[in-house]
Design a protein around this motif. Structure first.
Motif, PDB file in Angstrom:
ATOM      1  N   VAL A 120       0.865  -1.173   0.000  1.00 31.85           N
ATOM      2  CA  VAL A 120       0.000   0.000   0.000  1.00 31.85           C
ATOM      3  C   VAL A 120       0.906   1.229   0.000  1.00 31.85           C
ATOM      4  O   VAL A 120       1.746   1.388   0.890  1.00 31.85           O
ATOM      5  CB  VAL A 120      -0.920   0.034   1.235  1.00 31.85           C
ATOM      6  CG1 VAL A 120      -1.840   1.247   1.173  1.00 31.85           C
ATOM      7  CG2 VAL A 120      -1.742  -1.247   1.333  1.00 31.85           C
ATOM      8  N   PHE A 121       0.753   2.077  -1.004  1.00 31.35           N
ATOM      9  CA  PHE A 121       1.522   3.320  -1.095  1.00 31.35           C
ATOM     10  C   PHE A 121       0.647   4.458  -0.577  1.00 31.35           C
ATOM     11  O   PHE A 121      -0.523   4.576  -0.944  1.00 31.35           O
ATOM     12  CB  PHE A 121       1.942   3.581  -2.537  1.00 31.35           C
ATOM     13  CG  PHE A 121       2.912   2.560  -3.061  1.00 31.35           C
ATOM     14  CD1 PHE A 121       4.283   2.756  -2.940  1.00 31.35           C
ATOM     15  CD2 PHE A 121       2.461   1.403  -3.673  1.00 31.35           C
ATOM     16  CE1 PHE A 121       5.190   1.815  -3.418  1.00 31.35           C
ATOM     17  CE2 PHE A 121       3.355   0.456  -4.156  1.00 31.35           C
ATOM     18  CZ  PHE A 121       4.721   0.660  -4.027  1.00 31.35           C
ATOM     19  N   LEU A 122       1.236   5.319   0.259  1.00 30.09           N
ATOM     20  CA  LEU A 122       0.497   6.364   0.951  1.00 30.09           C
ATOM     21  C   LEU A 122       1.108   7.727   0.656  1.00 30.09           C
ATOM     22  O   LEU A 122       2.330   7.862   0.549  1.00 30.09           O
ATOM     23  CB  LEU A 122       0.557   6.152   2.466  1.00 30.09           C
ATOM     24  CG  LEU A 122       0.406   4.746   3.014  1.00 30.09           C
ATOM     25  CD1 LEU A 122       0.782   4.723   4.486  1.00 30.09           C
ATOM     26  CD2 LEU A 122      -1.016   4.255   2.806  1.00 30.09           C
ATOM     27  N   ALA A 123       0.265   8.739   0.566  1.00 27.60           N
ATOM     28  CA  ALA A 123       0.732  10.121   0.447  1.00 27.60           C
ATOM     29  C   ALA A 123      -0.159  11.005   1.302  1.00 27.60           C
ATOM     30  O   ALA A 123      -1.363  10.765   1.421  1.00 27.60           O
ATOM     31  CB  ALA A 123       0.697  10.579  -1.007  1.00 27.60           C
ATOM     32  N   ALA A 140       5.008   6.994   1.738  1.00 24.75           N
ATOM     33  CA  ALA A 140       5.462   5.749   2.369  1.00 24.75           C
ATOM     34  C   ALA A 140       4.936   4.541   1.612  1.00 24.75           C
ATOM     35  O   ALA A 140       3.971   4.627   0.850  1.00 24.75           O
ATOM     36  CB  ALA A 140       5.004   5.687   3.825  1.00 24.75           C
ATOM     37  N   ARG A 141       5.596   3.415   1.852  1.00 21.16           N
ATOM     38  CA  ARG A 141       5.168   2.124   1.322  1.00 21.16           C
ATOM     39  C   ARG A 141       5.012   1.157   2.494  1.00 21.16           C
ATOM     40  O   ARG A 141       5.928   1.012   3.304  1.00 21.16           O
ATOM     41  CB  ARG A 141       6.198   1.584   0.321  1.00 21.16           C
ATOM     42  CG  ARG A 141       5.826   0.250  -0.314  1.00 21.16           C
ATOM     43  CD  ARG A 141       6.911  -0.175  -1.305  1.00 21.16           C
ATOM     44  NE  ARG A 141       6.529  -1.369  -2.042  1.00 21.16           N
ATOM     45  CZ  ARG A 141       7.264  -1.927  -3.015  1.00 21.16           C
ATOM     46  NH1 ARG A 141       8.442  -1.373  -3.358  1.00 21.16           N
ATOM     47  NH2 ARG A 141       6.835  -2.999  -3.651  1.00 21.16           N
ATOM     48  N   VAL A 142       3.842   0.514   2.578  1.00 23.65           N
ATOM     49  CA  VAL A 142       3.509  -0.327   3.720  1.00 23.65           C
ATOM     50  C   VAL A 142       3.057  -1.688   3.217  1.00 23.65           C
ATOM     51  O   VAL A 142       2.374  -1.795   2.192  1.00 23.65           O
ATOM     52  CB  VAL A 142       2.385   0.333   4.554  1.00 23.65           C
ATOM     53  CG1 VAL A 142       1.964  -0.563   5.707  1.00 23.65           C
ATOM     54  CG2 VAL A 142       2.834   1.689   5.078  1.00 23.65           C
ATOM     55  N   ASP A 143       3.425  -2.750   3.914  1.00 23.87           N
ATOM     56  CA  ASP A 143       2.987  -4.096   3.561  1.00 23.87           C
ATOM     57  C   ASP A 143       1.464  -4.190   3.709  1.00 23.87           C
ATOM     58  O   ASP A 143       0.902  -3.815   4.733  1.00 23.87           O
ATOM     59  CB  ASP A 143       3.673  -5.125   4.452  1.00 23.87           C
ATOM     60  CG  ASP A 143       3.365  -6.546   4.033  1.00 23.87           C
ATOM     61  OD1 ASP A 143       2.326  -7.079   4.497  1.00 23.87           O
ATOM     62  OD2 ASP A 143       4.127  -7.120   3.244  1.00 23.87           O
ATOM     63  N   ALA A 144       0.796  -4.708   2.672  1.00 29.52           N
ATOM     64  CA  ALA A 144      -0.658  -4.737   2.654  1.00 29.52           C
ATOM     65  C   ALA A 144      -1.251  -5.741   3.625  1.00 29.52           C
ATOM     66  O   ALA A 144      -2.428  -5.630   3.996  1.00 29.52           O
ATOM     67  CB  ALA A 144      -1.153  -5.046   1.245  1.00 29.52           C
TER      68      ALA A 144
END
Length: 378
Positions: free
Chosen positions: A103-106, A121-125
């Motif tokens: 999951v990419f977040l802004a 950020a990049r987070v494990d789904a």
């Protein structure tokens, strides 16, 4: 015919010499059983049977009880169960997308899961673990992200990434996590939304020039590799573009301005149809021949003419914060799953696998039933 246990109607539009079938959404106006949230939901992304949410909230509300969820949450889209995925952000999450188990977040955050991350950020789904290989310094505020091929595209009011100048747009390599050194288009004003499809990156916002070129006001198509402007796509909407959706037939856009509007364009940039509302259209998605639009409007205007403060001049139909239109011709459909509030709907997402449409915003009720800031229709 029936669709996930609910009736679907098919309308017939009379053309000059022929009859054309018009799609219609599920007729049920009542939303699915889902958690509510104590703050605005600004972004939604589906991945299979999971809906990921971001926004201003700090808790989900499940059966009347608050469960801590700091700006991020995940919901089982089939059952409505709040999932344990909870990588806490310390500030607003404005946009998120899901790809390849990530999951990419802004947004406006400085940490995710206790790890320093500057607005991106990049987070494990599955586990919510923050990736160590995706860490950047962002000057300015990001508002939109999108994925295509092996790139993540970022837009907003940004001026630099990792100390390198970027004029409101940037891209990142998904394999290495690095800032893409070659994809660097320039916009002369804010980017509000990005969508990808048909080998293009569509960008919408407040800008008037892209790559120094005039005539691409507020909506443009860029090459996903070179960042060159696609010259044949030049719709020039007259008002700000807040949201975009893409399918095989073209591009659908949600706009603000004097009142609000939803428009459909061919891949060549020609206007197919436009629908006018008495308030901004702020979110859009398309599913099975139906375009869903959300915003802070209360009425769908019968014509394009609007008066003081965007009021409809030539008659209107009540459509409170949410409307459905036929993708083929923009015909307003009978579905009326109204939401409440002033700001209304900020996010829409659709899931073709489940036949579902989800909405997020600042509302607290949907079709007269208590449902705060997140709802899904199946």
């Amino acid at each position: 015919m029936t669709y996930r246990g609910k009736t679907l109607t098919i309308g017939l539009a009379v053309a000059a010499l022929a009859l054309a079938a018009v799609a219609a959404p599920a007729q049920a106006q009542t939303s699915d059983s889902m958690p509510s949230f104590n703050g605005t939901v600004l972004t939604i992304a589906y991945a299979g049977k999971v809906a990921y949410l971001g926004g201003d909230f700090t808790a989900a509300i499940v059966r009347g009880k608050q469960v801590t969820r700091s700006h991020l949450a995940a919901v089982d889209a089939r059952t409505g169960a709040l999932l344990p995925w909870a990588p806490a952000a310390d500030g607003r999450v404005k946009a998120l997308v899901v790809s390849g188990g990530s999951v990419f977040l802004a947004g406006d955050f400085g940490t995710i899961g206790g790890q320093k991350r500057d607005s991106l950020a990049r987070v494990d789904a599955a586990r919510g673990v923050v990736y160590s290989t995706f860490k950047h310094a962002i000057n300015g505020r990001p508002y939109a992200i999108a994925l295509a091929g092996n790139r993540l595209y970022l837009g907003g009011a940004i001026t630099a990434v990792d100390g390198q100048a970027r004029a409101r747009l940037a891209a990142f390599n998904l394999t290495t996590g690095a800032l893409d050194p070659t994809w660097r288009p320039t916009a002369d004003d804010q980017v509000e939304t990005i969508a990808t499809g048909a080998g293009r990156v569509y960008v919408g916002g407040k800008f008037h020039k892209i790559n120094g070129l005039s005539g691409y006001d507020r909506l443009v198509a860029l090459d996903p590799r070179s960042a060159a402007v696609v010259n044949g796509f030049k719709p020039q909407p007259p008002v700000i573009t807040y949201a975009l959706a893409v399918d095989a037939d073209g591009v659908y856009s949600a706009h603000g301005g004097h009142g609000g509007r939803v428009s459909a364009y061919t891949p060549g940039g020609q206007l197919r149809w436009s629908a006018t509302f008495d308030g901004d259209a702020q979110a859009i998605t398309v599913l099975d021949g139906v375009v869903y639009a959300g915003g802070h409007f209360d009425r769908a205007c019968s014509t394009a003419r609007t008066g003081t403060q965007g009021t409809c001049v030539d008659g209107a139909d009540n459509r409170v914060k949410l409307a459905a239109l036929a993708a083929a011709d923009g015909r307003l459909l009978d579905w009326t799953a109204d939401a409440n509030g002033v700001e209304g709907v900020f996010a829409l997402a659709s899931n073709s696998e489940l036949g579902s449409v989800a909405m997020g915003g600042a509302f607290t009720a949907v079709d007269g039933r208590l449902q705060k800031r997140f709802a899904q229709f199946s």
